[in-house]
Design an enzyme around this catalytic site. Structure first.
Site, short mmCIF file in Angstrom:
data_model
loop_
_atom_site.label_atom_id
_atom_site.label_comp_id
_atom_site.label_asym_id
_atom_site.label_seq_id
_atom_site.Cartn_x
_atom_site.Cartn_y
_atom_site.Cartn_z
N LYS A 1 47.10 49.92 33.73
CA LYS A 1 47.23 50.18 35.18
C LYS A 1 48.68 49.93 35.62
CE LYS A 1 44.69 48.97 39.45
NZ LYS A 1 43.60 48.14 39.99
N SER B 1 40.11 50.69 42.59
CA SER B 1 41.45 51.22 42.54
C SER B 1 41.94 51.54 41.14
CB SER B 1 42.40 50.21 43.19
OG SER B 1 42.41 49.00 42.43
N SER C 1 37.34 46.82 41.66
CA SER C 1 38.20 47.91 41.19
C SER C 1 38.17 48.21 39.70
CB SER C 1 39.64 47.65 41.60
OG SER C 1 39.81 48.03 42.93
N1 GLN Z 1 37.95 48.62 47.07
C1 GLN Z 1 38.26 47.25 47.34
C2 GLN Z 1 39.46 47.19 48.23
O1 GLN Z 1 39.89 48.21 48.65
C3 GLN Z 1 38.49 46.52 46.06
C4 GLN Z 1 39.81 46.80 45.49
C5 GLN Z 1 40.07 46.04 44.23
O2 GLN Z 1 39.17 45.49 43.61
N2 GLN Z 1 41.34 45.99 43.87
O3 GLN Z 1 39.98 46.17 48.52
#
Ligand code: GLN
Length: 478
Positions: free
Chosen positions: A73, A148, A172
């Site tokens: 990532k 994400s 995410s």
């Molecule tokens: N979708 C969640 C957010 O927008 C989790 C994101 C994540 O786990 N980095 O914060």
């Protein structure tokens, strides 16, 4: 071995093939490099998984993972290689050092194949918040891969990388794994180092594997865990991560979380989830309902706590310490303002504003303090439940992959994507998502969670279920 045969191998099988001499490290890396370059070259026609791809096939190494390629990532710092966290403000930022988990995997023998696209600073559930464009879901290119860590999930599902590294703050890793039909594991908070991960919400962020199967998740995690003197919140993992072997679930008590398994969950998702529960029973598990009474409040607490931490963490992007500085400002204030105005996307700005507000003197107790108390209640709910069951299961995502653009205008509906994954993040406990079936021709994820540091047993349960479920992931290969 032909390129097609190479691409069929799981990471574990590819390592074994190299170790036995059936495959060379160069052939293995070359086969994936050609695929990754293909996705980059396809531009808008491709999946847009990658923000950087290796320039050449590296030389052979002798460590146990034998040069196995890995996609990482974008928010992991990798020395001399763009590490942009999906943000314009970090465009072409090349860090002077490498994140601990990446260097640990490199010491174990992996070679960096690519950096993967992601939501900006890991804020999002669809990978549409990236400054480098949305990622597409290989099962249906008109749909999101989840976020994400969407680039990592799509790359693994499409067979563009054997495995990938992601991060999970509120879901995410697990949610994109579910939407792309692969395995994703969020470890116990502290089991892996956060050093060199560009921070979103430090009390929640964890790195973890996105893989084709559970054995690969165990193999990657084995080389990630451990205390790091550069991360004061990291802890020594008790024992080692072992390859999962369980085929049965006799005597295992599995709790079905009432609050997270029915209301607001798509009918097709519930159906696949219930099918998985039947398989678990056939394998010998004892199912029983459990209650997590505060879990429905997890999302509200998360969307106070995560923005609060992000508003503090992202203060460093000011054009002086970090971030590409806006040109031609007349004074310091204008330079700060324009740097942050031009550098951050809309979702990041929304979170910084929410977080700054929640932490302001007059509102701190009403928002941040209260959310922290809800967080404690959620941890207590899990502790109570784990007194009567070994693991708890839920669907990973309330829905299958949604259409690109469907939720971008409505942040609250986007936030709902993490309804089932956020409680485990707040409690700091490990959770894995494995594919458990299809609904509308799209993958459905099953989430299994256990007490802190139960990774070995969790991986075993996931492995036994994975064998019984026989999910066919081939259809996403491009
Ligand atoms: N979708 C969640 C957010 O927008 C989790 C994101 C994540 O786990 N980095 O914060």
């Amino acid at each position: 071995m032909s390129a097609t045969e190479i691409l069929e191998l799981s990471a574990t099988a590819a390592t074994a093939a190299v170790a036995s001499g059936a495959l060379s490290q160069g052939e293995l890396f070359g086969a994936y490099l050609a695929r990754a370059e293909g996705d980059r070259a396809a531009g808008g026609e491709g999946l847009n998984c990658f923000t950087w791809v290796a320039e050449h096939v590296p030389g052979d190494g002798s460590a146990p993972l034998h040069g196995l390629p890995i996609a990482v990532k974008d928010l992991f710092c990798t020395e001399g290689i763009p590490s942009q966290a999906g943000s314009r403000i970090l465009e072409d930022y090349r860090p002077p050092y490498t994140a601990t988990v990446v260097s640990a995997l490199q010491s174990a023998g992996v070679s960096l194949l690519a950096k993967t696209n992601q939501d900006e600073f890991a804020m999002g559930s669809s990978n549409e918040n990236s400054a480098f464009g949305a990622v597409r879901n290989p099962w249906d290119r008109g749909r999101v891969p989840g976020g994400s860590s969407g680039g990592s999930a799509a790359a693994v599902a499409a067979g563009l990388a054997p495995w990938a590294l992601g991060t999970d703050t509120g879901g995410s890793i697990r949610q994109p794994a579910a939407l792309c039909g692969i395995v994703g594991l969020k470890p116990t908070y502290g089991a892996v180092s956060r050093y060199g991960m560009i921070a979103f919400a430090s009390s929640l962020d964890q790195a973890g594997p996105l893989t084709r199967d559970v054995a690969d998740a165990a193999l990657m995690l084995r080389h990630m865990v451990g205390q790091d003197e550069c991360d004061a919140t990291s802890l020594a993992f008790p024992g080692e991560i072992e390859p999962p072997t369980a085929e049965r679930l006799d005597g295992i008590r599995i709790g079905v979380a009432e609050e997270l398994a029915s209301e607001g969950i798509q009918a097709g998702v519930v159906e696949a989830f219930e099918g998985a529960l039947t398989r678990a029973e056939e394998l010998g598990a004892q199912l029983q309902p459990v209650s997590l009474p505060h879990a429905p409040h997890a999302l509200s607490a998360y969307y106070v706590l995560a923005p609060a931490e992000c508003s503090s963490n992202l203060a460093r992007f000011d054009g002086v310490r970090y971030g590409s500085r806006a040109a031609d400002a007349r004074d310091l204030l204008e330079m700060y303002t324009r740097t942050r105005h031009d550098g951050f996307g809309a979702e990041v700005k929304r979170r910084i504003m929410l977080g700054t507000y929640a932490l302001s003197a007059g509102y701190y107790e009403a928002f941040y303090g209260r959310a922290q108390r809800v967080r404690t209640k959620i941890s207590e709910d899990f502790a109570t439940a784990f007194a009567s069951v070994d693991f708890i299961v839920t669907p990973t995502s309330p829905t299958v992959a949604f259409k690109l653009g469907e939720r971008t205008g409505d942040p609250l509906s986007m936030y709902m994507s993490d309804y089932c994954t956020v409680p485990m993040s707040l409690a700091g406990i490990p959770a894995i998502s494995i594919p458990c079936g299809l609904s509308e021709g799209l993958p459905v994820g099953l989430q299994i969670t256990g007490p802190a540091f139960s990774e070995n047993r969790l991986l075993d349960v996931a492995h036994a279920l994975e064998r019984a479920l026989e999910f066919d992931s081939q259809r996403a290969r491009v």
